[in-house]
Design a protein around this motif. Structure first.
Motif, PDB file in Angstrom:
ATOM      1  N   SER A 159     100.187  19.137  17.258  1.00 28.89           N
ATOM      2  CA  SER A 159      99.806  19.901  18.653  1.00 28.89           C
ATOM      3  C   SER A 159      98.153  20.316  18.153  1.00 28.89           C
ATOM      4  N   ASN A 160      97.471  19.456  19.014  1.00 30.27           N
ATOM      5  CA  ASN A 160      95.982  19.827  19.018  1.00 30.27           C
ATOM      6  C   ASN A 160      95.717  21.413  19.261  1.00 30.27           C
ATOM      7  N   LYS A 161      96.406  21.840  20.199  1.00 27.22           N
ATOM      8  CA  LYS A 161      96.206  23.200  20.900  1.00 27.22           C
ATOM      9  C   LYS A 161      96.490  24.161  19.435  1.00 27.22           C
ATOM     10  N   ALA A 162      97.673  24.156  19.141  1.00 34.00           N
ATOM     11  CA  ALA A 162      97.936  24.939  17.972  1.00 34.00           C
ATOM     12  C   ALA A 162      97.090  24.849  16.698  1.00 34.00           C
ATOM     13  N   LEU A 163      96.490  23.564  16.605  1.00 33.68           N
ATOM     14  CA  LEU A 163      95.390  23.536  15.472  1.00 33.68           C
ATOM     15  C   LEU A 163      93.972  23.744  15.919  1.00 33.68           C
ATOM     16  N   ASP A 164      93.937  24.445  17.150  1.00 29.27           N
ATOM     17  CA  ASP A 164      92.692  24.901  17.722  1.00 29.27           C
ATOM     18  C   ASP A 164      91.845  24.115  18.272  1.00 29.27           C
ATOM     19  N   TYR A 165      92.190  22.805  18.404  1.00 28.98           N
ATOM     20  CA  TYR A 165      91.393  21.635  18.976  1.00 28.98           C
ATOM     21  C   TYR A 165      91.636  21.637  20.630  1.00 28.98           C
ATOM     22  N   LYS A 166      90.754  22.510  21.345  1.00 26.27           N
ATOM     23  CA  LYS A 166      91.042  22.978  22.779  1.00 26.27           C
ATOM     24  C   LYS A 166      90.491  21.836  23.629  1.00 26.27           C
ATOM     25  N   MET A 167      89.456  21.003  23.187  1.00 26.08           N
ATOM     26  CA  MET A 167      88.725  20.116  23.981  1.00 26.08           C
ATOM     27  C   MET A 167      89.023  18.686  23.618  1.00 26.08           C
ATOM     28  N   MET A 168      89.266  17.807  24.564  1.00 26.33           N
ATOM     29  CA  MET A 168      89.696  16.435  24.321  1.00 26.33           C
ATOM     30  C   MET A 168      88.232  15.684  25.117  1.00 26.33           C
ATOM     31  N   VAL A 169      87.478  14.916  24.426  1.00 25.83           N
ATOM     32  CA  VAL A 169      86.375  14.256  24.915  1.00 25.83           C
ATOM     33  C   VAL A 169      86.451  12.639  24.997  1.00 25.83           C
ATOM     34  N   ILE A 170      86.241  12.039  26.102  1.00 27.40           N
ATOM     35  CA  ILE A 170      86.336  10.551  26.216  1.00 27.40           C
ATOM     36  C   ILE A 170      84.962  10.156  26.232  1.00 27.40           C
ATOM     37  N   VAL A 171      84.478   9.299  24.941  1.00 32.32           N
ATOM     38  CA  VAL A 171      83.148   9.052  24.757  1.00 32.32           C
ATOM     39  C   VAL A 171      83.035   7.558  25.100  1.00 32.32           C
ATOM     40  N   HIS A 172      82.097   7.271  25.933  1.00 33.10           N
ATOM     41  CA  HIS A 172      81.828   5.799  26.113  1.00 33.10           C
ATOM     42  C   HIS A 172      80.510   5.387  25.399  1.00 33.10           C
ATOM     43  N   ILE A 173      80.624   4.413  24.506  1.00 28.06           N
ATOM     44  CA  ILE A 173      79.468   3.875  23.438  1.00 28.06           C
ATOM     45  C   ILE A 173      79.010   2.502  23.860  1.00 28.06           C
ATOM     46  N   SER A 174      77.643   2.253  23.957  1.00 33.23           N
ATOM     47  CA  SER A 174      77.001   1.035  24.124  1.00 33.23           C
ATOM     48  C   SER A 174      76.214   0.974  22.688  1.00 33.23           C
ATOM     49  N   LEU A 175      76.377  -0.259  22.371  1.00 35.52           N
ATOM     50  CA  LEU A 175      75.698  -0.732  21.242  1.00 35.52           C
ATOM     51  C   LEU A 175      74.574  -1.720  21.591  1.00 35.52           C
ATOM     52  N   SER A 176      73.706  -1.843  20.368  1.00 39.09           N
ATOM     53  CA  SER A 176      72.609  -2.699  20.716  1.00 39.09           C
ATOM     54  C   SER A 176      72.943  -4.248  20.857  1.00 39.09           C
ATOM     55  N   GLY A 177      74.135  -4.670  20.518  1.00 43.27           N
ATOM     56  CA  GLY A 177      74.458  -6.050  20.599  1.00 43.27           C
ATOM     57  C   GLY A 177      75.777  -5.949  20.249  1.00 43.27           C
ATOM     58  N   GLN A 178      76.671  -7.298  20.388  1.00 47.06           N
ATOM     59  CA  GLN A 178      78.020  -7.438  20.373  1.00 47.06           C
ATOM     60  C   GLN A 178      78.024  -8.418  19.164  1.00 47.06           C
ATOM     61  N   PHE A 179      77.182  -8.638  18.037  1.00 47.38           N
ATOM     62  CA  PHE A 179      77.269  -9.470  17.075  1.00 47.38           C
ATOM     63  C   PHE A 179      78.273  -9.019  16.278  1.00 47.38           C
ATOM     64  N   ALA A 180      79.043  -9.912  15.321  1.00 49.03           N
ATOM     65  CA  ALA A 180      80.202  -9.808  14.655  1.00 49.03           C
ATOM     66  C   ALA A 180      79.825  -8.650  13.622  1.00 49.03           C
ATOM     67  N   ARG A 181      78.575  -8.806  13.043  1.00 47.30           N
ATOM     68  CA  ARG A 181      78.116  -7.786  12.011  1.00 47.30           C
ATOM     69  C   ARG A 181      77.938  -6.489  12.473  1.00 47.30           C
ATOM     70  N   THR A 182      77.431  -6.386  13.707  1.00 47.45           N
ATOM     71  CA  THR A 182      77.189  -5.067  14.435  1.00 47.45           C
ATOM     72  C   THR A 182      78.473  -4.358  14.615  1.00 47.45           C
ATOM     73  N   LEU A 183      79.498  -4.998  15.299  1.00 51.09           N
ATOM     74  CA  LEU A 183      80.777  -4.614  15.558  1.00 51.09           C
ATOM     75  C   LEU A 183      81.354  -3.997  14.222  1.00 51.09           C
ATOM     76  N   ALA A 184      81.305  -4.896  13.363  1.00 51.19           N
ATOM     77  CA  ALA A 184      82.064  -4.470  11.933  1.00 51.19           C
ATOM     78  C   ALA A 184      81.453  -3.399  11.402  1.00 51.19           C
ATOM     79  N   GLU A 185      80.141  -3.075  11.430  1.00 49.18           N
ATOM     80  CA  GLU A 185      79.342  -1.923  10.923  1.00 49.18           C
ATOM     81  C   GLU A 185      79.658  -0.703  11.781  1.00 49.18           C
TER      82      GLU A 185
END
Length: 153
Positions: free
Chosen positions: A58-84
């Motif tokens: 239980s996140n609540k029981a463990l004192d994690y009261k917030m869930m955040v949805i995070v959208h991330i954009s990268l500088s490119g979608q090259f295989a190395r960029t994604l892997a890193e």
């Protein structure tokens, strides 16, 4: 991978509800001998159909009261960029889920935080430090309506 039959599906349905059920009880409920049930279960595990057994905390029981949805954009979608990026995001303990996406954003994350101050720390120390990140968009969940751990069988 072999085709799952009605007994396999019944076993998995029962295990989704109670992963700690004994082999004897599972066998009785699906109408198999204990040895046949054990063999089928081992096959499902070996094939990767059953990928593990977990305690659902239980996140609540463990004192994690917030869930955040995070959208991330990268500088490119090259295989190395994604892997890193993926190697680095796996090290962030507050990231619960990470998906590579099609569309406007490259990744969507679900992040657990104790409160807004904790999320600010996570954002500063972890998310902003991820390699190749050019944009971070955070949305805060107001209330959990459904968090289904398994697909219906």
């Amino acid at each position: 991978m072999r085709t799952l039959d009605a007994i396999d599906l019944a076993m998995m349905r029962i295990l989704q509800q109670d992963g700690r059920i004994s082999n004897a009880e599972l066998a009785a409920r699906v109408g198999l001998s204990q040895s046949a049930c054990s063999r089928r279960l081992a096959t499902l595990e070996t094939e990767g159909t059953i990928s593990g057994y977990h305690a659902r905390l239980s996140n609540k029981a463990l004192d994690y009261k917030m869930m955040v949805i995070v959208h991330i954009s990268l500088s490119g979608q090259f295989a190395r960029t994604l892997a890193e990026f993926e190697a680095a995001v796996k090290r962030c303990p507050n990231v619960l889920v990470c998906y590579l996406m099609s569309g406007e954003y490259d990744y969507i994350l679900r992040v657990a935080a104790k409160d807004l101050e904790d999320y600010e720390r996570i954002h500063r120390d972890w998310l902003s430090a991820l390699p190749h990140v050019v944009k971070i968009n955070s949305s805060f969940a107001l209330r959990e309506v459904l968090d289904r751990p398994n697909v219906g069988l």
